[in-house]
Design an enzyme around this catalytic site. Structure first.
Site, PDB file in Angstrom:
ATOM      1  N   LYS A   9       0.853  -1.191   0.000  1.00  0.00           N
ATOM      2  CA  LYS A   9       0.000   0.000   0.000  1.00  0.00           C
ATOM      3  C   LYS A   9       0.886   1.237   0.000  1.00  0.00           C
ATOM      4  O   LYS A   9       1.852   1.326   0.773  1.00  0.00           O
ATOM      5  CB  LYS A   9      -0.888   0.009   1.240  1.00  0.00           C
ATOM      6  CG  LYS A   9      -2.112   0.914   1.135  1.00  0.00           C
ATOM      7  CD  LYS A   9      -3.167   0.321   0.236  1.00  0.00           C
ATOM      8  CE  LYS A   9      -4.505   1.041   0.385  1.00  0.00           C
ATOM      9  NZ  LYS A   9      -5.530   0.466  -0.514  1.00  0.00           N
ATOM     10  N   THR A  69      -4.517  -4.963   1.038  1.00  0.00           N
ATOM     11  CA  THR A  69      -3.804  -3.693   1.188  1.00  0.00           C
ATOM     12  C   THR A  69      -4.644  -2.686   1.976  1.00  0.00           C
ATOM     13  O   THR A  69      -4.096  -1.802   2.635  1.00  0.00           O
ATOM     14  CB  THR A  69      -3.408  -3.108  -0.176  1.00  0.00           C
ATOM     15  OG1 THR A  69      -4.580  -2.804  -0.946  1.00  0.00           O
ATOM     16  CG2 THR A  69      -2.531  -4.085  -0.944  1.00  0.00           C
ATOM     17  N   PHE A 179      31.983  28.644 -12.894  1.00  0.00           N
ATOM     18  CA  PHE A 179      32.141  27.473 -13.751  1.00  0.00           C
ATOM     19  C   PHE A 179      32.978  27.914 -14.954  1.00  0.00           C
ATOM     20  O   PHE A 179      32.498  28.609 -15.846  1.00  0.00           O
ATOM     21  CB  PHE A 179      30.795  26.908 -14.200  1.00  0.00           C
ATOM     22  CG  PHE A 179      30.922  25.582 -14.909  1.00  0.00           C
ATOM     23  CD1 PHE A 179      31.616  24.530 -14.334  1.00  0.00           C
ATOM     24  CD2 PHE A 179      30.336  25.398 -16.153  1.00  0.00           C
ATOM     25  CE1 PHE A 179      31.733  23.310 -14.982  1.00  0.00           C
ATOM     26  CE2 PHE A 179      30.447  24.172 -16.809  1.00  0.00           C
ATOM     27  CZ  PHE A 179      31.146  23.130 -16.223  1.00  0.00           C
ATOM     28  N   ARG A 196      28.855  33.594 -10.780  1.00  0.00           N
ATOM     29  CA  ARG A 196      27.507  33.424 -11.326  1.00  0.00           C
ATOM     30  C   ARG A 196      26.535  33.116 -10.198  1.00  0.00           C
ATOM     31  O   ARG A 196      26.930  32.599  -9.138  1.00  0.00           O
ATOM     32  CB  ARG A 196      27.476  32.261 -12.323  1.00  0.00           C
ATOM     33  CG  ARG A 196      27.822  30.921 -11.669  1.00  0.00           C
ATOM     34  CD  ARG A 196      27.591  29.743 -12.593  1.00  0.00           C
ATOM     35  NE  ARG A 196      27.927  28.474 -11.914  1.00  0.00           N
ATOM     36  CZ  ARG A 196      27.665  27.278 -12.414  1.00  0.00           C
ATOM     37  NH1 ARG A 196      27.078  27.161 -13.589  1.00  0.00           N
ATOM     38  NH2 ARG A 196      28.001  26.173 -11.738  1.00  0.00           N
ATOM     39  N   ILE A 244      29.144  22.527  -9.531  1.00  0.00           N
ATOM     40  CA  ILE A 244      28.233  21.834  -8.624  1.00  0.00           C
ATOM     41  C   ILE A 244      28.911  20.596  -8.051  1.00  0.00           C
ATOM     42  O   ILE A 244      28.721  20.246  -6.889  1.00  0.00           O
ATOM     43  CB  ILE A 244      26.922  21.477  -9.353  1.00  0.00           C
ATOM     44  CG1 ILE A 244      26.203  22.760  -9.791  1.00  0.00           C
ATOM     45  CG2 ILE A 244      26.005  20.648  -8.447  1.00  0.00           C
ATOM     46  CD1 ILE A 244      24.931  22.519 -10.582  1.00  0.00           C
ATOM     47  N   GLN A 245      29.741  19.922  -8.871  1.00  0.00           N
ATOM     48  CA  GLN A 245      30.494  18.771  -8.369  1.00  0.00           C
ATOM     49  C   GLN A 245      31.365  19.164  -7.179  1.00  0.00           C
ATOM     50  O   GLN A 245      31.421  18.458  -6.169  1.00  0.00           O
ATOM     51  CB  GLN A 245      31.373  18.188  -9.486  1.00  0.00           C
ATOM     52  CG  GLN A 245      30.612  17.544 -10.630  1.00  0.00           C
ATOM     53  CD  GLN A 245      30.273  18.500 -11.750  1.00  0.00           C
ATOM     54  OE1 GLN A 245      30.080  19.699 -11.532  1.00  0.00           O
ATOM     55  NE2 GLN A 245      30.199  17.978 -12.970  1.00  0.00           N
ATOM     56  N   ASN A 271      21.197  21.183 -11.994  1.00  0.00           N
ATOM     57  CA  ASN A 271      21.524  22.580 -12.278  1.00  0.00           C
ATOM     58  C   ASN A 271      20.297  23.250 -12.884  1.00  0.00           C
ATOM     59  O   ASN A 271      19.926  22.973 -14.026  1.00  0.00           O
ATOM     60  CB  ASN A 271      22.700  22.659 -13.249  1.00  0.00           C
ATOM     61  CG  ASN A 271      23.142  24.085 -13.507  1.00  0.00           C
ATOM     62  OD1 ASN A 271      22.496  25.039 -13.062  1.00  0.00           O
ATOM     63  ND2 ASN A 271      24.227  24.254 -14.225  1.00  0.00           N
TER      64      ASN A 271
END
Length: 306
Positions: A9, A69, A179, A196, A244-245, A271
């Site tokens: 369920k 269920t 970046f 940025r 971002i890494q 991103n």
């Protein structure tokens, strides 16, 4: 012919009032979160029964062992009254063990939980503002999740795997991210940016070295999802990332260092950086952005202790 089966369920949403307050947490410097009154304990529960015990229902239409269920749904709701703990993981542990103790035909199962967050309204009292004890507003921000897998070991019931998390972050940092110096070829049109804004969607998940720390009544070794949320935000605020890494790696290192009971942490990030529409001619800091086109970058990372 082999077969793997499961049934259960989903979306059993419950709103329990006056659960046990969450207290006794170990404080961390990145978070002011230290306790939770649990006046409203709201959870979306999923139950999945695993194993071959119910295969005759598939192959022969034999439902004699099948727990409906709808029965599972009622069982979850009734057990929410009996629950004496204060955490999401504690509730899932209580549910899983109660299910297997009540229904011997179930050999193993998976219980999932998603916090349904509500925030106390801020109301005036004696010249200041305090959290209301009766009025709450549903939040559509990030929330806690957890999954516990249970199996029988003779007469015992054991947790054989688990995962906890805080998911649904949507965080924008106006400046302090970059970046640049990435690989370029004939298909590359993206300009390099030394500074940025960065808008990300983020999910964070973790596992304990000892799952008992996730379900114990003593919360001194419990990893509060609210503290994880605050630490993630502090890292994003402080850290000047080159991608971002780079950012989520720093988040992972900080989490593992802060919580020695955390054995593994993983991230899924997107991103969602806005497109620049217009820049003020008088002040280049003043800009108007709009939502980007649907394609978005996706980044994953998992860090584990040796």
């Amino acid at each position: 012919m082999g077969a793997e089966i499961s049934y259960g369920k989903e979306q059993v949403t419950l709103y329990r009032t006056y659960a046990k307050p969450m207290s006794g947490l170990t404080a961390i410097p990145e978070s002011a979160f230290s306790e939770k009154e649990n006046i409203l304990f709201a959870v979306d529960v999923g139950v999945e029964v695993l194993g071959d015990n119910f295969l005759p229902a598939y192959t022969e239409g034999d439902n004699r062992n099948v727990v409906a269920t709808d029965t599972m749904k009622n069982f979850v709701l009734k057990q929410a009254i009996a629950f004496g703990g204060s955490t999401l993981e504690g509730f899932l542990d209580f549910l899983g063990k109660q299910f297997l103790a009540t229904y011997p035909q179930m050999s193993s199962l998976r219980i999932t939980g998603k916090e349904q967050p509500f925030n106390a309204a801020s109301v005036p009292q004696n010249g200041t503002f305090v959290d209301s004890g009766v009025l709450f507003s549903r939040s559509h921000n990030d929330y806690a999740i957890a999954t516990l897998d249970f199996d029988r070991d003779g007469e015992d019931i054991k947790i054989i795997s688990h995962e906890c998390g805080r998911v649904g972050f949507q965080l924008i940092k106006i400046t302090g991210s970059s970046f640049a110096s990435f690989d370029r070829d004939g298909y590359t049109t993206l300009p390099e940016k030394s500074d940025r804004p960065l808008f990300i969607y983020l999910d964070a998940n973790w596992k304990y070295g000892d799952v008992e720390n996730a379900i114990a009544p003593d919360l001194s070794q419990y990893i509060a999802p609210e503290q994880v949320r605050d630490l993630v935000q502090v890292v994003f605020h402080e850290f000047v990332s080159k991608s971002i890494q780079h950012l989520i790696h720093e988040m992972g290192i900080r989490l593992l260092n802060r919580f020695p009971q955390m054995a593994e942490v993983s991230f899924t990030a997107q991103n969602r950086l806005w497109d620049t529409a217009f820049v003020s001619e008088e002040n280049e800091k003043i800009k108007v952005y709009c939502d980007p086109r649907p394609p978005y970058g996706m980044i994953k990372l998992k860090l584990s202790r040796d």
